[in-house]
Write a protein that holds these residues in place. Sequence first.
Motif, PDB file in Angstrom:
ATOM      1  N   GLU A 208     -32.080 -14.483  20.759  1.00  0.00           N
ATOM      2  CA  GLU A 208     -30.674 -14.589  20.337  1.00  0.00           C
ATOM      3  C   GLU A 208     -29.784 -13.674  21.167  1.00  0.00           C
ATOM      4  N   LEU A 209     -30.228 -12.457  21.415  1.00  0.00           N
ATOM      5  CA  LEU A 209     -29.421 -11.514  22.196  1.00  0.00           C
ATOM      6  C   LEU A 209     -29.254 -11.974  23.644  1.00  0.00           C
ATOM      7  N   GLN A 210     -30.178 -12.798  24.128  1.00  0.00           N
ATOM      8  CA  GLN A 210     -30.079 -13.290  25.490  1.00  0.00           C
ATOM      9  C   GLN A 210     -29.212 -14.533  25.609  1.00  0.00           C
ATOM     10  N   SER A 211     -29.137 -15.331  24.559  1.00  0.00           N
ATOM     11  CA  SER A 211     -28.504 -16.650  24.659  1.00  0.00           C
ATOM     12  C   SER A 211     -27.175 -16.768  23.942  1.00  0.00           C
ATOM     13  N   THR A 212     -26.764 -15.783  23.158  1.00  0.00           N
ATOM     14  CA  THR A 212     -25.489 -15.876  22.441  1.00  0.00           C
ATOM     15  C   THR A 212     -24.338 -15.720  23.415  1.00  0.00           C
ATOM     16  N   LEU A 217     -26.992  -9.690  26.129  1.00  0.00           N
ATOM     17  CA  LEU A 217     -27.431  -8.327  26.408  1.00  0.00           C
ATOM     18  C   LEU A 217     -28.296  -8.336  27.659  1.00  0.00           C
ATOM     19  N   SER A 218     -28.134  -7.311  28.487  1.00  0.00           N
ATOM     20  CA  SER A 218     -28.893  -7.223  29.742  1.00  0.00           C
ATOM     21  C   SER A 218     -29.572  -5.865  29.847  1.00  0.00           C
ATOM     22  N   GLY A 219     -30.552  -5.805  30.751  1.00  0.00           N
ATOM     23  CA  GLY A 219     -31.243  -4.542  30.977  1.00  0.00           C
ATOM     24  C   GLY A 219     -30.326  -3.476  31.536  1.00  0.00           C
ATOM     25  N   ILE A 220     -29.343  -3.873  32.358  1.00  0.00           N
ATOM     26  CA  ILE A 220     -28.396  -2.906  32.922  1.00  0.00           C
ATOM     27  C   ILE A 220     -27.528  -2.312  31.823  1.00  0.00           C
ATOM     28  N   GLN A 221     -27.120  -3.135  30.840  1.00  0.00           N
ATOM     29  CA  GLN A 221     -26.324  -2.613  29.726  1.00  0.00           C
ATOM     30  C   GLN A 221     -27.118  -1.582  28.925  1.00  0.00           C
ATOM     31  N   ILE A 222     -28.397  -1.866  28.691  1.00  0.00           N
ATOM     32  CA  ILE A 222     -29.235  -0.928  27.923  1.00  0.00           C
ATOM     33  C   ILE A 222     -29.421   0.366  28.709  1.00  0.00           C
ATOM     34  N   SER A 280     -19.279  -0.963  31.249  1.00  0.00           N
ATOM     35  CA  SER A 280     -18.749   0.220  30.574  1.00  0.00           C
ATOM     36  C   SER A 280     -19.210   0.309  29.124  1.00  0.00           C
ATOM     37  N   SER A 281     -19.726  -0.806  28.583  1.00  0.00           N
ATOM     38  CA  SER A 281     -20.227  -0.811  27.201  1.00  0.00           C
ATOM     39  C   SER A 281     -21.143  -2.013  27.041  1.00  0.00           C
ATOM     40  N   CYS A 282     -21.874  -2.040  25.930  1.00  0.00           N
ATOM     41  CA  CYS A 282     -22.754  -3.170  25.622  1.00  0.00           C
ATOM     42  C   CYS A 282     -21.961  -4.249  24.890  1.00  0.00           C
ATOM     43  N   LYS A 283     -22.312  -5.510  25.195  1.00  0.00           N
ATOM     44  CA  LYS A 283     -21.629  -6.606  24.507  1.00  0.00           C
ATOM     45  C   LYS A 283     -22.054  -6.696  23.045  1.00  0.00           C
ATOM     46  N   VAL A 284     -23.217  -6.138  22.724  1.00  0.00           N
ATOM     47  CA  VAL A 284     -23.684  -6.061  21.336  1.00  0.00           C
ATOM     48  C   VAL A 284     -23.595  -4.597  20.909  1.00  0.00           C
ATOM     49  N   LYS A 285     -22.942  -4.336  19.804  1.00  0.00           N
ATOM     50  CA  LYS A 285     -22.757  -2.970  19.351  1.00  0.00           C
ATOM     51  C   LYS A 285     -24.092  -2.393  18.901  1.00  0.00           C
ATOM     52  N   PRO A 286     -24.526  -1.295  19.502  1.00  0.00           N
ATOM     53  CA  PRO A 286     -25.828  -0.721  19.119  1.00  0.00           C
ATOM     54  C   PRO A 286     -25.760  -0.021  17.773  1.00  0.00           C
ATOM     55  N   PHE A 287     -26.920   0.086  17.127  1.00  0.00           N
ATOM     56  CA  PHE A 287     -26.997   0.824  15.875  1.00  0.00           C
ATOM     57  C   PHE A 287     -26.871   2.326  16.151  1.00  0.00           C
ATOM     58  N   CYS A 288     -26.102   3.008  15.297  1.00  0.00           N
ATOM     59  CA  CYS A 288     -25.917   4.455  15.395  1.00  0.00           C
ATOM     60  C   CYS A 288     -25.345   4.917  14.056  1.00  0.00           C
ATOM     61  N   SER A 289     -24.967   6.199  13.983  1.00  0.00           N
ATOM     62  CA  SER A 289     -24.414   6.690  12.720  1.00  0.00           C
ATOM     63  C   SER A 289     -23.095   5.997  12.372  1.00  0.00           C
ATOM     64  N   ALA A 290     -22.333   5.603  13.394  1.00  0.00           N
ATOM     65  CA  ALA A 290     -21.083   4.885  13.148  1.00  0.00           C
ATOM     66  C   ALA A 290     -21.317   3.411  12.850  1.00  0.00           C
ATOM     67  N   ASN A 291     -22.491   2.886  13.218  1.00  0.00           N
ATOM     68  CA  ASN A 291     -22.861   1.486  12.940  1.00  0.00           C
ATOM     69  C   ASN A 291     -24.274   1.493  12.353  1.00  0.00           C
ATOM     70  N   PRO A 292     -24.424   1.899  11.094  1.00  0.00           N
ATOM     71  CA  PRO A 292     -25.764   2.107  10.523  1.00  0.00           C
ATOM     72  C   PRO A 292     -26.518   0.797  10.325  1.00  0.00           C
ATOM     73  N   LEU A 293     -27.817   0.929  10.094  1.00  0.00           N
ATOM     74  CA  LEU A 293     -28.648  -0.234   9.811  1.00  0.00           C
ATOM     75  C   LEU A 293     -28.196  -0.884   8.503  1.00  0.00           C
ATOM     76  N   PRO A 294     -28.293  -2.208   8.412  1.00  0.00           N
ATOM     77  CA  PRO A 294     -27.901  -2.869   7.145  1.00  0.00           C
ATOM     78  C   PRO A 294     -28.834  -2.473   6.015  1.00  0.00           C
ATOM     79  N   GLU A 295     -28.331  -2.583   4.815  1.00  0.00           N
ATOM     80  CA  GLU A 295     -29.133  -2.226   3.646  1.00  0.00           C
ATOM     81  C   GLU A 295     -30.335  -3.160   3.534  1.00  0.00           C
ATOM     82  N   GLY A 296     -31.443  -2.595   3.182  1.00  0.00           N
ATOM     83  CA  GLY A 296     -32.651  -3.386   3.044  1.00  0.00           C
ATOM     84  C   GLY A 296     -33.338  -3.704   4.360  1.00  0.00           C
ATOM     85  N   HIS A 297     -32.862  -3.101   5.456  1.00  0.00           N
ATOM     86  CA  HIS A 297     -33.471  -3.380   6.756  1.00  0.00           C
ATOM     87  C   HIS A 297     -34.886  -2.809   6.801  1.00  0.00           C
TER      88      HIS A 297
END
Length: 629
Positions: A208-212, A217-222, A280-297
């Motif tokens: 999904e991250l490759q085809s959306t 998302l790419s290796g260079i972004q990571i 300059s940034s990732c097209k998919v927002k990474p998980f962090c304290s400002a973007n926490p994991l969803p509940e029940g993850h």
Amino acid sequence: MATEDLEWERSKISNQDMNLLKRLGFTKKKDALRFPHEESYPSPPMEYRVSFVDHLIRGLSPPIHEFLRGLLFVYGLQLHQLTPNSILHVSIFITFCECFLGVQPNWALWKRIFCLRRNGSHGVAYNIGGVVICVRSDVDYFDVKFPDSVQGWRKRWLYVHEESSDSMEYNIAPFDGKTKILRRRSWDAEATEEEKLATEALMTRIRELQSTRGKELSGIQITAYFLRIRVQPLQARKNPLWMYAGDEDVERLSTDLSAKDLEKLIRRISKLSKKDTVPSSCKVKPFCSANPLPEGHLVLSSLPPLPEGGEVEERAVVTDDNQGASRPESGVGGSQKSAASLEKENETEVTSSTRSSLPLLLQKAKGRGMKLSTLAPPKLILPVLKRLHPMPGKKLWVFTMLLLSAQKLAEANRRADALATELEQSETTRMKAEAKAATVEDLQKRLDDAKRALEENVAQHSAREEEILGRLESQSRRFVRRTHQEYELENPEDDELLDALSLLEIHSTEARNGLAEAEAGLSRLFPYFFKKKEEPAFLIDLAKCFTSNEDLGLQLRQEGLKVGVEGTMALIAESQQHVDWSRVGNTGEIETKKWQSLIKAAKPSSKKILATLGYIPAPAPSSSKPEVK
């Protein structure tokens, strides 16, 4: 297959590399790194291992992450045996798992994506960087854009600290630069059916991250992400990256890199061209304290197997160590053979060396599914073989077919060897061309940096000069008068240089004005003292005329007296009066007061005479005694 050590030599870490490591924060911790001195072969201190500058800038940092420890244990490797691109593969995988999947780095998922192969040229297996981690050909993974080769990375080695564990087997193996790399079954270990079922959701998320569209998302972004947040993925950390807390995060190795330094670093570890933009940034927002994991993850955890009282099965050494040593990356990376099938093939090839040639050829022919009926019987060879080796007709025919097949196989091998030699030559030529291009590019970058530094230096000096000139003008306006006036600053600032310059300007102005006035005065006097000479153009030459040893004033007065006497004599002669010339010059017989009264009485008459002659003398003080020449 021969093993080449690539001749360990003295480490050549440049000042540019040292400055980069300092900016990246590696030198902040006192004992994290140690640099070799003059040794030409690594001799790490106790609890240190050999690594490289190009490993560190790709995400490695002591203490080493437990996932990388597990990989080194399972694969039976040391740090110096992994290439820089392999280190970057592990860094990207850990960052991807923690920041975009929200799980710990997963061993089962790793086995579904990656395998290992030998790194070396034709007939030679490298020991330094002799193993490459590559993506299986049947797996769609992120395009990382690795450089084809990393120039000179083997020469930039150093020591990294390895923190001890209670279990000696858990620690990374002590450095041994001469240990031969052994290919193990674990290099091609595949995930079990249970592991595939458990990680299928993660593989679906990768697709999904490759085809959306718009969120690919790419290796260079990571790569750019973990370099930007300044947390090393391959460092043992208290918190996973999905808990990253921004600038205040305790895991950060250094402060933010400048945009220029970050771009240069990303281009160095990838093969982005100058036309390619650095994300300059990732097209998919990474998980962090400002973007926490969803509940029940669900946070999955699956680490490489570590020893608990004995060896793990995957570390078993494959009998044939030469298998897969020089195959191209695409072939090895996409190997779909299981460990069991590889083991069977290896055992077959090794044990066959003790058998006779005929059964071996027959066995290989059957194993490859050859149909002997497709080959015509060689009528010309059969009679010769009957004389040399009489046997029943059917067996002789089979033996002939096998000989022809072996001949064709040998010819194919010779052609393959020739192609491999040509490939090696072309690879050497390509590496030389890349090295030359890298040298030219490095010189151009150094020239551009020098130009920018020079421009900045000139700009700083210009700004400084403008500031000094402005302050000098401000100081000059504070003078009420410049002549005979003490220099005093109003609200002076503590700047001795500017004060000295201000005083120098004032006294210089006074000197210039004085010299100009002296030149004007001497120019006015010159015609009276030097009537028949041309006035010099320079003040110094003009002043030298007045510094003669002669008394110019006395000479002028004597000349005037002579003219007056001659004029008087001429008037007396014209009036035809008798004069006693013997007494004319004897002024000593006349008293001073009488002489002064005679001069006073004669002045009106002398003025009229001189006016008649057309001469108006300049006023001059009268002397008490005339000077007679």
